[in-house]
Design a protein around this motif. Sequence first.
Motif, mmCIF file in Angstrom:
data_model
loop_
_atom_site.group_PDB
_atom_site.id
_atom_site.type_symbol
_atom_site.label_atom_id
_atom_site.label_comp_id
_atom_site.label_asym_id
_atom_site.label_seq_id
_atom_site.Cartn_x
_atom_site.Cartn_y
_atom_site.Cartn_z
ATOM 1 N N PHE A 297 0.729 -1.383 0.312
ATOM 2 C CA PHE A 297 0.289 -0.224 0.056
ATOM 3 C C PHE A 297 1.287 1.418 -0.144
ATOM 4 C CE2 PHE A 297 -2.709 -2.999 1.701
ATOM 5 C CZ PHE A 297 -4.185 -3.153 1.154
ATOM 6 N N TYR A 298 0.243 2.473 -0.948
ATOM 7 C CA TYR A 298 1.045 3.159 -0.523
ATOM 8 C C TYR A 298 -0.270 4.282 -1.046
ATOM 9 C CZ TYR A 298 1.213 2.693 -5.729
ATOM 10 O OH TYR A 298 0.711 2.038 -6.343
ATOM 11 N N MET A 299 0.266 5.555 -1.222
ATOM 12 C CA MET A 299 -0.985 6.989 -1.032
ATOM 13 C C MET A 299 -0.426 7.625 -2.144
ATOM 14 S SD MET A 299 -2.110 6.108 1.435
ATOM 15 C CE MET A 299 -2.963 7.909 1.182
ATOM 16 N N HIS A 300 -1.344 8.194 -2.772
ATOM 17 C CA HIS A 300 -1.025 9.652 -3.811
ATOM 18 C C HIS A 300 -2.154 10.410 -3.356
ATOM 19 C CE1 HIS A 300 0.176 7.359 -8.206
ATOM 20 N NE2 HIS A 300 1.184 7.196 -6.813
ATOM 21 N N TYR A 301 -1.569 11.541 -4.177
ATOM 22 C CA TYR A 301 -2.603 12.604 -3.668
ATOM 23 C C TYR A 301 -2.390 13.841 -4.802
ATOM 24 C CZ TYR A 301 0.153 11.378 0.013
ATOM 25 O OH TYR A 301 0.704 10.709 1.484
ATOM 26 N N GLN A 302 -4.153 14.431 -5.213
ATOM 27 C CA GLN A 302 -4.237 14.622 -5.374
ATOM 28 C C GLN A 302 -4.640 16.353 -5.384
ATOM 29 O OE1 GLN A 302 -8.412 13.569 -6.906
ATOM 30 N NE2 GLN A 302 -7.740 14.525 -9.234
ATOM 31 N N PRO A 303 -4.216 16.830 -6.452
ATOM 32 C CA PRO A 303 -5.053 18.621 -6.016
ATOM 33 C C PRO A 303 -6.128 19.332 -5.802
ATOM 34 C CG PRO A 303 -2.372 18.163 -7.097
ATOM 35 C CD PRO A 303 -3.419 16.788 -7.634
ATOM 36 N N GLN A 304 -5.581 19.760 -5.259
ATOM 37 C CA GLN A 304 -7.251 21.022 -5.174
ATOM 38 C C GLN A 304 -6.817 22.308 -4.596
ATOM 39 O OE1 GLN A 304 -8.623 20.211 -1.267
ATOM 40 N NE2 GLN A 304 -10.322 17.889 -2.186
ATOM 41 N N LYS B 169 -4.003 14.673 -11.800
ATOM 42 C CA LYS B 169 -4.577 13.342 -11.199
ATOM 43 C C LYS B 169 -3.888 12.876 -9.917
ATOM 44 C CE LYS B 169 -5.379 11.015 -15.613
ATOM 45 N NZ LYS B 169 -5.510 10.118 -16.889
ATOM 46 N N PRO B 170 -3.982 12.302 -9.534
ATOM 47 C CA PRO B 170 -3.278 12.170 -8.073
ATOM 48 C C PRO B 170 -1.897 11.554 -8.367
ATOM 49 C CG PRO B 170 -6.221 10.906 -7.930
ATOM 50 C CD PRO B 170 -5.390 11.594 -9.407
ATOM 51 N N LYS C 97 4.278 10.783 -4.252
ATOM 52 C CA LYS C 97 4.746 11.543 -3.567
ATOM 53 C C LYS C 97 5.708 12.951 -3.875
ATOM 54 C CE LYS C 97 8.221 11.135 -0.791
ATOM 55 N NZ LYS C 97 8.521 10.583 0.531
ATOM 56 N N SER C 98 7.327 11.948 -4.978
ATOM 57 C CA SER C 98 7.968 12.747 -5.445
ATOM 58 C C SER C 98 7.340 13.612 -7.108
ATOM 59 C CB SER C 98 8.588 12.043 -5.931
ATOM 60 O OG SER C 98 8.144 10.595 -7.150
ATOM 61 N N ASP C 99 6.123 13.868 -7.396
ATOM 62 C CA ASP C 99 5.474 13.609 -8.752
ATOM 63 C C ASP C 99 5.228 15.473 -8.159
ATOM 64 O OD1 ASP C 99 5.835 12.458 -9.842
ATOM 65 O OD2 ASP C 99 4.589 11.296 -9.671
ATOM 66 N N LEU C 100 3.750 15.209 -6.513
ATOM 67 C CA LEU C 100 3.550 16.230 -5.684
ATOM 68 C C LEU C 100 4.946 17.883 -5.975
ATOM 69 C CD1 LEU C 100 0.749 17.163 -4.700
ATOM 70 C CD2 LEU C 100 1.552 16.356 -2.527
ATOM 71 N N LEU C 101 5.840 17.240 -5.426
ATOM 72 C CA LEU C 101 7.320 18.032 -5.185
ATOM 73 C C LEU C 101 7.458 18.336 -6.678
ATOM 74 C CD1 LEU C 101 8.478 18.666 -2.781
ATOM 75 C CD2 LEU C 101 10.578 17.238 -3.453
ATOM 76 N N HIS C 102 7.273 18.211 -7.418
ATOM 77 C CA HIS C 102 7.621 18.211 -8.507
ATOM 78 C C HIS C 102 6.192 19.854 -8.792
ATOM 79 C CE1 HIS C 102 11.155 16.770 -9.706
ATOM 80 N NE2 HIS C 102 10.619 15.123 -9.643
ATOM 81 N N PHE C 103 5.265 18.910 -8.768
ATOM 82 C CA PHE C 103 4.236 19.654 -8.925
ATOM 83 C C PHE C 103 3.718 21.045 -7.842
ATOM 84 C CE2 PHE C 103 -0.235 21.503 -8.589
ATOM 85 C CZ PHE C 103 -1.235 20.636 -9.449
ATOM 86 N N LEU C 104 4.715 20.689 -7.162
ATOM 87 C CA LEU C 104 4.355 22.138 -5.544
ATOM 88 C C LEU C 104 5.447 22.810 -6.173
ATOM 89 C CD1 LEU C 104 4.456 19.784 -2.372
ATOM 90 C CD2 LEU C 104 2.671 22.134 -3.509
ATOM 91 N N GLU C 105 6.602 22.548 -6.606
ATOM 92 C CA GLU C 105 7.539 23.199 -7.755
ATOM 93 C C GLU C 105 7.286 24.595 -8.718
ATOM 94 O OE1 GLU C 105 11.664 20.227 -7.181
ATOM 95 O OE2 GLU C 105 11.345 20.776 -4.734
ATOM 96 N N LYS C 106 6.402 23.699 -9.857
ATOM 97 C CA LYS C 106 6.850 23.966 -10.544
ATOM 98 C C LYS C 106 5.598 25.710 -10.443
ATOM 99 C CE LYS C 106 3.091 21.946 -12.870
ATOM 100 N NZ LYS C 106 2.837 21.107 -14.154
#
Length: 748
Positions: free
Chosen positions: A513-520, A735-736, A739-748
Amino acid sequence: MSFFRKKLWSIYYILLIAATLALILFSTLFWNQIQKQFIHEQESLTKITANSIESIFLQYETLLDVLGFQLSANNTYNSVHQTQKIFDHILDKKSAVLGFALARPNGVIYAKSSNLTHNLVNNLLEKEETRSTFLKAVASENMVIGRTYFHSTFKNIIVPIRKAIRSNENEVVSVIMSGIDLNRGFDFLKTQLDEYEKDIVLLREYDSFVQFEPHNHNISTYLKKVDKSFLITQLKEFDYDKIKESEKIYSFKYKTLFGDETALFSVKYIKKYELWAVVMAPYSLLYEQFFQIEIIALLIFLITSVLIYQLFKKIYLHEEKKKEQLYHQANFDELTSLYNRTYLSRFEKSLTIKGSKPFSLLFIDIDNFKNINDNYGHDYGDKVLIEASKRLISIASSQDILVRHSGDEFLFITYITDHEELRYLARKIIELLSQPYFIEQYNFMLGASIGIAQFPQDGSSFDEIKRYADFAMYEAKSHKNHYCIFENKIKNNYIKQFEIEQEMKLGLMKKEFYMHYQPQVDSNGNILGVEALVRWHNKNLGVIPPNEFIQIAESIGLMKNLGEFILKTTLMEISELQRLSNKRFKVSINVSVKQFMQKEFYETVLNMIKKFNIPSELITLEITENMFIEDIRYIARLLRKFKKHDIAISLDDFGTGYSSLNILKKLPIDELKIDKSFVDDILRSKEDLHMVEGIVSIAQKLNLDIVAEGIENRQQLECLEQMGCRVYQGYLFAKPMSKSDLLHFLEK
Ligand code: C2E
Ligand code: CA
Ligand code: CA
């Protein structure tokens, strides 16, 4: 004792037969005894009678002998005058002897006592009645008794007696004759016989005429011969002549001489006078004696039989009742009086593919019953179950079988097999069970889910059918207040689910199991927060979507561990991301009902927040409307506790369940999420558009934030923006992601 109970009626019949046999034995012995006594009495009477008669006649013979002796002296008999004088002298007025006469051996009467004024006959040889006995008297040394006849002068029935006077040369010189008054001569016999209620007849052996019959004064009796053959036939086993010699008494049964009635006869032959003394008593006399006692015995027998019968019947009924109670205890549910599992297992055993009628099994489970037990106590739960079973009984036909399977599960076995009819029945049951339950001051609303499987088309054993009905019931339960007819698809789902269950139990350990995060985001695409969404990748099953496995995790009790994993991982990763990106954003965590209702849930959340040092005002808990089925007061209390720590509450999938405005007002909710299903069709369907408009206006009125999810295109976004939506989540933006993808998304 158990032998006695088992063979109750056999024992009764044996007793009855024994009693009947005893009665028969008693009756026969008693009858024999009575007969024996009767015969004994009668025989002694016969003996007395015969002896008395013989001695009476002997007396008269002695009299005639004395007379003969006087008349022979000096041949007095030749003198008519002298003879009459002797006759008159001896004649006693009180005696039963009525007169005397003398006849020559040729039958001519030549002298008589003076009371005999005129002659009846002059010559005794002339008439048949007198001739034979007269000749007999001439030939005999003894007194001869003549035929009984009616004497017109004396107006009496008379028994004539005759005896010959012989010369020294033993020649008959004269015959002396007399007559005895029947009435007076045998008086004593009559009184004796009256006492014994018996009849006596003196029968002449020589010519079969009746000599004497004390009870009969009718002369006709003496005028005809009696059929004497009965003596010969009845005594046939003995030698008739020997009997006459023996002077013994014989008894036998025969019909009475003067009628048809059966009588007991005792006979004795009086050899000297050639007479049969016949004593008769009607059998009715014997019967009377017998029945006087027998009737008492019979009554005792009848009464005791009836009493014993009643006693046995009572024992029998008692035993039957006990048996029935035992049967009932064994086969029926104590609480609801429906059949129980024991009965079911018998039903199960009796089932054969070929021999059993096809049937349908409805597996009924009451929705939300657990709430009542948990929150109001078992007493209320029991009352609800009783009421529910009554409703089920009311709808069942006489052939249907109703079983309480366990707790709030019922089995309804019906021989209806047509799907249309089954659907109708299922709907009807759900409708009935969904009616309010008024138990004391409370008014409970429950529902029912029904799964249906059929024998033999779905399975060959009852167990299989029950399992499939149970599967179908679970399928129905996911919709609540529904029914579902089993089909293979359901079985396959269950097989798959079973597989998932097995894999899932190991999945947590194996770190699958692992977590994905979908931005709001806002309308400009600036990130406001993320929704944490759990993922599971299994080696054998591949990627399984969370809306499938979350439910399974809940049903197999894995949600506590999985929920803690989600919470821990999310808070840990988000805290790390915020540090790395140096950005503050919110995180929404989905909480399932089971997880929420766990006692230690609140503590766990607070502990984790502390542990990962994340500001609690950044955290939103997403709950769904189906949570409100549970104890709403408890939920409200818990939500308020979270609020105190500035943890926000979001109502997910709003509009798809049963939310009422009332609940919304009462609960401390901060945010409504417009479900993806409405957003999907917002451009195509007016209804969905109005639905979203409604949700937005409710949120605005109640001062709640709105998040729209599942936005995939610009048009949807514009439409929502126009309505007043400010926060968006969807593939249009992101998309959800990991964690690492979210970091890229945040840095964009
Ligand atoms: P949900 O809470 O309504 O989550 C939103 C679902 O919509 C997510 O699916 C998400 O990936 C999907 N989604 C969002 N935007 C779009 C879009 O533009 N297009 C499409 N096609 N899909 C979109 P997901 O991740 O498969 O989750 C499904 C459901 O599983 C969730 O519905 C939630 O009820 C449950 N779930 C997921 N993760 C968790 C979790 O960590 N805990 C609990 N308790 N439930 C979870
Ligand atoms: Ca959600
Ligand atoms: Ca949703």
